[in-house]
Scaffold this motif. Structure first.
Motif, PDB file in Angstrom:
ATOM      1  N   VAL A  19       0.844  -1.186   0.000  1.00 29.35           N
ATOM      2  CA  VAL A  19       0.000   0.000   0.000  1.00 29.35           C
ATOM      3  C   VAL A  19       0.881   1.238   0.000  1.00 29.35           C
ATOM      4  CG1 VAL A  19      -1.739   1.264   1.298  1.00 29.35           C
ATOM      5  CG2 VAL A  19      -1.793  -1.225   1.253  1.00 29.35           C
ATOM      6  N   ARG A  20       0.534   2.207  -0.834  1.00 28.73           N
ATOM      7  CA  ARG A  20       1.297   3.450  -0.874  1.00 28.73           C
ATOM      8  C   ARG A  20       1.023   4.265   0.371  1.00 28.73           C
ATOM      9  NH1 ARG A  20       2.358   5.529  -6.431  1.00 28.73           N
ATOM     10  NH2 ARG A  20       2.243   7.549  -5.416  1.00 28.73           N
ATOM     11  N   ILE A  21       2.025   5.003   0.839  1.00 24.75           N
ATOM     12  CA  ILE A  21       1.842   5.905   1.962  1.00 24.75           C
ATOM     13  C   ILE A  21       2.354   7.274   1.566  1.00 24.75           C
ATOM     14  CG2 ILE A  21       2.080   4.100   3.697  1.00 24.75           C
ATOM     15  CD1 ILE A  21       4.915   5.212   4.233  1.00 24.75           C
ATOM     16  N   LEU A  22       1.814   8.274   2.211  1.00 20.53           N
ATOM     17  CA  LEU A  22       2.243   9.646   1.966  1.00 20.53           C
ATOM     18  C   LEU A  22       3.269  10.034   3.004  1.00 20.53           C
ATOM     19  CD1 LEU A  22       1.838  12.262   0.377  1.00 20.53           C
ATOM     20  CD2 LEU A  22       0.049  12.871   2.004  1.00 20.53           C
ATOM     21  N   VAL A  23       4.478  10.377   2.572  1.00 23.22           N
ATOM     22  CA  VAL A  23       5.527  10.779   3.501  1.00 23.22           C
ATOM     23  C   VAL A  23       5.059  11.995   4.268  1.00 23.22           C
ATOM     24  CG1 VAL A  23       7.890  11.627   3.712  1.00 23.22           C
ATOM     25  CG2 VAL A  23       7.351   9.847   2.050  1.00 23.22           C
ATOM     26  N   PHE A  24       5.241  11.960   5.575  1.00 23.23           N
ATOM     27  CA  PHE A  24       4.769  13.042   6.425  1.00 23.23           C
ATOM     28  C   PHE A  24       5.443  14.352   6.078  1.00 23.23           C
ATOM     29  CE2 PHE A  24       3.105  15.101  10.103  1.00 23.23           C
ATOM     30  CZ  PHE A  24       4.078  15.972  10.521  1.00 23.23           C
ATOM     31  N   CYS A  25       4.636  15.402   5.965  1.00 27.46           N
ATOM     32  CA  CYS A  25       5.164  16.750   5.730  1.00 27.46           C
ATOM     33  C   CYS A  25       4.107  17.741   6.142  1.00 27.46           C
ATOM     34  CB  CYS A  25       5.535  16.970   4.270  1.00 27.46           C
ATOM     35  SG  CYS A  25       6.065  18.659   3.912  1.00 27.46           S
ATOM     36  N   MET A  26       4.394  18.580   7.097  1.00 27.94           N
ATOM     37  CA  MET A  26       3.472  19.633   7.488  1.00 27.94           C
ATOM     38  C   MET A  26       4.045  20.950   7.015  1.00 27.94           C
ATOM     39  SD  MET A  26       0.636  20.181   9.211  1.00 27.94           S
ATOM     40  CE  MET A  26       0.458  18.922  10.467  1.00 27.94           C
ATOM     41  N   VAL A  27       3.219  21.780   6.403  1.00 24.67           N
ATOM     42  CA  VAL A  27       3.710  23.043   5.888  1.00 24.67           C
ATOM     43  C   VAL A  27       3.101  24.182   6.671  1.00 24.67           C
ATOM     44  CG1 VAL A  27       4.217  22.283   3.556  1.00 24.67           C
ATOM     45  CG2 VAL A  27       1.908  22.976   4.126  1.00 24.67           C
ATOM     46  N   ILE A  28       3.848  25.255   6.837  1.00 25.19           N
ATOM     47  CA  ILE A  28       3.371  26.443   7.532  1.00 25.19           C
ATOM     48  C   ILE A  28       2.606  27.292   6.534  1.00 25.19           C
ATOM     49  CG2 ILE A  28       4.059  28.496   8.797  1.00 25.19           C
ATOM     50  CD1 ILE A  28       6.579  26.947   9.579  1.00 25.19           C
ATOM     51  N   ALA A  29       1.375  27.588   6.837  1.00 22.70           N
ATOM     52  CA  ALA A  29       0.491  28.177   5.843  1.00 22.70           C
ATOM     53  C   ALA A  29       0.485  29.696   5.826  1.00 22.70           C
ATOM     54  CB  ALA A  29      -0.932  27.674   6.074  1.00 22.70           C
ATOM     55  N   VAL A  30       1.360  30.311   6.566  1.00 22.18           N
ATOM     56  CA  VAL A  30       1.430  31.763   6.557  1.00 22.18           C
ATOM     57  C   VAL A  30       2.871  32.194   6.680  1.00 22.18           C
ATOM     58  CG1 VAL A  30      -0.852  32.405   7.419  1.00 22.18           C
ATOM     59  CG2 VAL A  30       0.846  31.623   9.010  1.00 22.18           C
ATOM     60  N   PHE A  31       3.152  33.444   6.290  1.00 24.71           N
ATOM     61  CA  PHE A  31       4.520  33.933   6.303  1.00 24.71           C
ATOM     62  C   PHE A  31       4.579  35.278   7.005  1.00 24.71           C
ATOM     63  CE2 PHE A  31       4.045  31.183   2.704  1.00 24.71           C
ATOM     64  CZ  PHE A  31       5.131  30.351   2.827  1.00 24.71           C
ATOM     65  N   LEU A  32       5.725  35.548   7.613  1.00 24.82           N
ATOM     66  CA  LEU A  32       5.927  36.807   8.283  1.00 24.82           C
ATOM     67  C   LEU A  32       6.134  37.930   7.283  1.00 24.82           C
ATOM     68  CD1 LEU A  32       8.339  35.796  11.150  1.00 24.82           C
ATOM     69  CD2 LEU A  32       5.918  36.315  11.315  1.00 24.82           C
ATOM     70  N   SER A  33       5.716  39.118   7.624  1.00 24.40           N
ATOM     71  CA  SER A  33       5.970  40.270   6.772  1.00 24.40           C
ATOM     72  C   SER A  33       7.461  40.557   6.723  1.00 24.40           C
ATOM     73  CB  SER A  33       5.238  41.503   7.318  1.00 24.40           C
ATOM     74  OG  SER A  33       3.841  41.294   7.342  1.00 24.40           O
TER      75      SER A  33
ATOM     76  N   ASP B  13      -4.346   6.004  -9.566  1.00 26.98           N
ATOM     77  CA  ASP B  13      -2.929   6.254  -9.836  1.00 26.98           C
ATOM     78  C   ASP B  13      -2.636   7.693 -10.262  1.00 26.98           C
ATOM     79  OD1 ASP B  13      -1.937   3.846  -9.007  1.00 26.98           O
ATOM     80  OD2 ASP B  13      -1.972   2.915 -10.992  1.00 26.98           O
ATOM     81  N   PRO B  14      -3.445   8.309 -11.153  1.00 30.73           N
ATOM     82  CA  PRO B  14      -3.215   9.721 -11.465  1.00 30.73           C
ATOM     83  C   PRO B  14      -3.314  10.612 -10.225  1.00 30.73           C
ATOM     84  CG  PRO B  14      -4.623   8.740 -13.127  1.00 30.73           C
ATOM     85  CD  PRO B  14      -4.490   7.729 -12.034  1.00 30.73           C
ATOM     86  N   PHE B  15      -4.262  10.289  -9.333  1.00 29.80           N
ATOM     87  CA  PHE B  15      -4.365  11.057  -8.095  1.00 29.80           C
ATOM     88  C   PHE B  15      -3.108  10.918  -7.252  1.00 29.80           C
ATOM     89  CE2 PHE B  15      -5.100  10.712  -3.523  1.00 29.80           C
ATOM     90  CZ  PHE B  15      -5.373  12.043  -3.241  1.00 29.80           C
ATOM     91  N   PHE B  16      -2.635   9.678  -7.046  1.00 27.10           N
ATOM     92  CA  PHE B  16      -1.403   9.474  -6.290  1.00 27.10           C
ATOM     93  C   PHE B  16      -0.258  10.293  -6.885  1.00 27.10           C
ATOM     94  CE2 PHE B  16      -2.895   5.050  -4.806  1.00 27.10           C
ATOM     95  CZ  PHE B  16      -3.238   5.544  -3.551  1.00 27.10           C
ATOM     96  N   ASN B  17      -0.173  10.294  -8.207  1.00 27.14           N
ATOM     97  CA  ASN B  17       0.904  11.001  -8.886  1.00 27.14           C
ATOM     98  C   ASN B  17       0.826  12.498  -8.623  1.00 27.14           C
ATOM     99  OD1 ASN B  17       3.140  11.191 -10.808  1.00 27.14           O
ATOM    100  ND2 ASN B  17       1.646  12.133 -12.176  1.00 27.14           N
ATOM    101  N   TYR B  18      -0.352  13.086  -8.770  1.00 26.44           N
ATOM    102  CA  TYR B  18      -0.494  14.527  -8.543  1.00 26.44           C
ATOM    103  C   TYR B  18      -0.272  14.893  -7.082  1.00 26.44           C
ATOM    104  CZ  TYR B  18      -2.048  15.784 -13.229  1.00 26.44           C
ATOM    105  OH  TYR B  18      -2.096  16.038 -14.577  1.00 26.44           O
ATOM    106  N   CYS B  19      -0.699  14.028  -6.189  1.00 29.22           N
ATOM    107  CA  CYS B  19      -0.485  14.297  -4.768  1.00 29.22           C
ATOM    108  C   CYS B  19       1.005  14.329  -4.444  1.00 29.22           C
ATOM    109  CB  CYS B  19      -1.189  13.231  -3.939  1.00 29.22           C
ATOM    110  SG  CYS B  19      -1.413  13.658  -2.203  1.00 29.22           S
ATOM    111  N   ASP B  20       1.752  13.377  -4.989  1.00 26.81           N
ATOM    112  CA  ASP B  20       3.197  13.343  -4.765  1.00 26.81           C
ATOM    113  C   ASP B  20       3.885  14.528  -5.438  1.00 26.81           C
ATOM    114  OD1 ASP B  20       2.892  11.042  -3.325  1.00 26.81           O
ATOM    115  OD2 ASP B  20       3.476   9.693  -4.948  1.00 26.81           O
ATOM    116  N   LEU B  21       3.453  14.877  -6.650  1.00 22.83           N
ATOM    117  CA  LEU B  21       4.044  16.010  -7.357  1.00 22.83           C
ATOM    118  C   LEU B  21       3.827  17.309  -6.584  1.00 22.83           C
ATOM    119  CD1 LEU B  21       3.046  15.339 -11.089  1.00 22.83           C
ATOM    120  CD2 LEU B  21       5.359  15.347 -10.142  1.00 22.83           C
TER     121      LEU B  21
END
Length: 358
Positions: free
Chosen positions: A3-17, A190-198
Motif C-alpha cells: 500500500v502506498r503511503i504519503l511521507v509526512f510533511c506539514m507546511v506552515i500556511a502563513v509567512f511573516l511580513s 494512480d493519477p491522483f497518487f501522482n499529482y499528490c506526490d508532485l
C-alpha cells in the motif's frame, strides 16, 4: 503490491511580513509578478494577504499560495482515506479482500466527504480559478490544474463506496457492488497518487527556499522566539522524515533501522528546542511578541496562557522525541510514538502561526 503511503510533511500556511523576495528566474519557485491572467486581469485578494518585500518592490500576495496549501491538506486527507481502504482491499485491479471480516474493519467511512468540507475555505472550482490569477507559480499552477480533477474523480468513487458500505449491500450481494466500485476506483487512483506526490514535492521545495529567507531575516532582526521556533520546526521535520525513511516502514509497523541518524536528528531537535525555551523565558524577547508578552502570571491573563502553552508545547515535542528514541532503541514498533510526536509537532506549528504570525 504494498500500500502506498504519503511521507509526512506539514507546511506552515502563513509567512511573516518583510521576509520574502522575488527572484527574476522563471524557474524560481517564488511567485512571478508578470504574466496575463486567463480572465484578462489580476486577482482581487482579501485584506491582509499581502506581504511586504522589504526592498521597495511590490508586495507579494500569499493568499493564493496559502489556499494551495489548504488544497494540499485536502489531497492528503483523501490519500489517508485511500490508505484505510487499501488496508482492507488488495491494491490490484481485481477486487480482493485482505481480511475475513468484510468491511466491518473499516471504521472511518464517515471521513469521506465530511472532514473534507472543513479543509477548504473555498470550493475546488474557486481554487482552480486561482491557477490563472496572479501571482503566478508556474510549476505549482500546472500541478493544481491536474490535481483538482484527479481528486474529484477519486472522491466521487469514495463517496459511493462509503454509501455502499454503510448501506450494508456487501453483506447480501457477494461483494458484486464492491468489485464494480473497486474497478472504477483503480481506474482513477494512480493519477491522483501522482499529482499528490508532485504537489507535495513542489511545495517542499518552495517551503525550503521560503523558510530559508524567513529564518535569515528573523535572525538578522533579532526576533529570536520566531527564529528558534522555525528552526525547531525544521529540525522536527527532518527527524520525522528520517523515521519514515526507506526500510523503516513495514506492514507490521515502523521499526527504526537508521537509529544513529535518528538519534543525531533528535539531538539537533533538542538543542533547537532548548534555545527556543531560553528565548521564551527571556522577558526582552517576549516583549517583541505581543501575543505572549504577559504582565503577570495569571491564568486569567490570555497572554500568559499563550506563553504557558507555547512553553509546554516546546517541552512536549522534546519529551516525545525522547520517548520515541527509547522505544526504537529496544527494537520495538514506534508507530504510536511517532504519531504522538507528529501531533506535538503540529501544535508547535500552530503556536508559530497563531502567536507569531497572528
Amino acid at each position: 503490491m504494498k500500500v502506498r503511503i504519503l511521507v509526512f510533511c506539514m507546511v506552515i500556511a502563513v509567512f511573516l511580513s518583510g521576509c520574502s523576495s522575488k527572484p527574476e528566474s522563471a524557474s524560481s519557485p517564488y511567485p512571478s509578478s508578470q504574466g496575463e491572467s486567463s480572465s484578462g486581469g489580476s486577482s482581487s485578494q482579501p485584506a491582509g494577504s499581502e506581504e511586504q518585500t522589504g526592498d521597495g518592490s511590490e508586495p507579494v500576495n500569499y493568499y493564493k499560495y496559502n489556499t494551495y496549501l489548504e488544497l494540499l491538506e485536502y489531497l492528503r486527507e483523501t490519500y489517508s482515506i485511500l490508505d484505510d481502504y487499501f488496508s482492507l482491499v488488495e491494491y490490484e485491479d481485481e477486487f480482493q479482500l485482505l481480511t475475513g471480516n468484510g468491511f466491518d474493519d473499516w471504521p472511518l467511512n464517515s471521513r469521506v466527504g465530511m472532514i473534507h468540507s472543513a479543509l477548504l475555505i473555498v470550493s475546488l472550482d474557486d481554487v482552480l480559478e486561482l491557477t490563472g490569477e496572479e501571482p503566478y507559480y508556474e510549476e505549482l499552477d500546472t500541478i493544481v490544474k491536474g490535481a483538482i480533477p484527479a481528486v474529484e474523480k477519486v472522491d466521487e468513487v469514495l463517496e459511493e463506496i462509503r454509501d455502499y458500505v454503510s448501506g450494508g449491500d456487501w453483506r447480501t450481494d457477494d461483494y458484486a457492488g464492491a468489485a464494480a466500485l473497486h474497478t472504477r476506483l483503480m481506474a482513477v487512483v494512480d493519477p491522483f497518487f501522482n499529482y499528490c506526490d508532485l504537489m507535495s514535492d513542489c511545495v517542499d521545495r518552495m517551503e525550503e527556499e521560503l523558510n530559508a529567507g524567513t529564518t535569515d531575516k528573523l535572525l538578522q532582526d533579532g526576533e529570536m522566539i520566531a527564529y528558534c521556533t522555525l528552526i525547531s520546526i525544521q529540525e522536527a521535520e527532518d527527524l520525522i522524515k528520517l523515521i519514515y525513511a526507506d526500510g523503516n516502514y513495514t506492514e507490521k509497523g515502523v521499526y527504526i533501522q537508521n537509529l544513529e541518524e535518528v538519534s543525531a536528528a533528535r539531538d539537533d531537535l533538542k538543542e533547537a528546542l532548548a534555545q527556543l525555551t531560553d528565548a521564551l523565558n527571556d522577558k526582552e524577547e517576549r516583549r517583541k511578541v505581543y501575543s505572549i508578552n504577559y504582565s503577570r502570571e495569571d491564568d486569567k491573563n490570555s497572554q500568559y496562557r499563550r506563553f504557558s502553552n507555547y512553553l509546554y508545547t516546546a517541552k512536549e515535542v522534546g519529551s516525545r522525541a525522547d520517548e520515541l528514541l527509547e522505544t526504537a532503541s529496544k527494537g520495538e514498533d514506534v508507530t504510536f510514538e511517532c504519531g504522538v510526536l507528529e501531533n506535538r509537532y503540529s501544535s508547535l506549528v500552530d503556536c508559530y502561526n497563531d502567536y507569531i504570525v497572528g
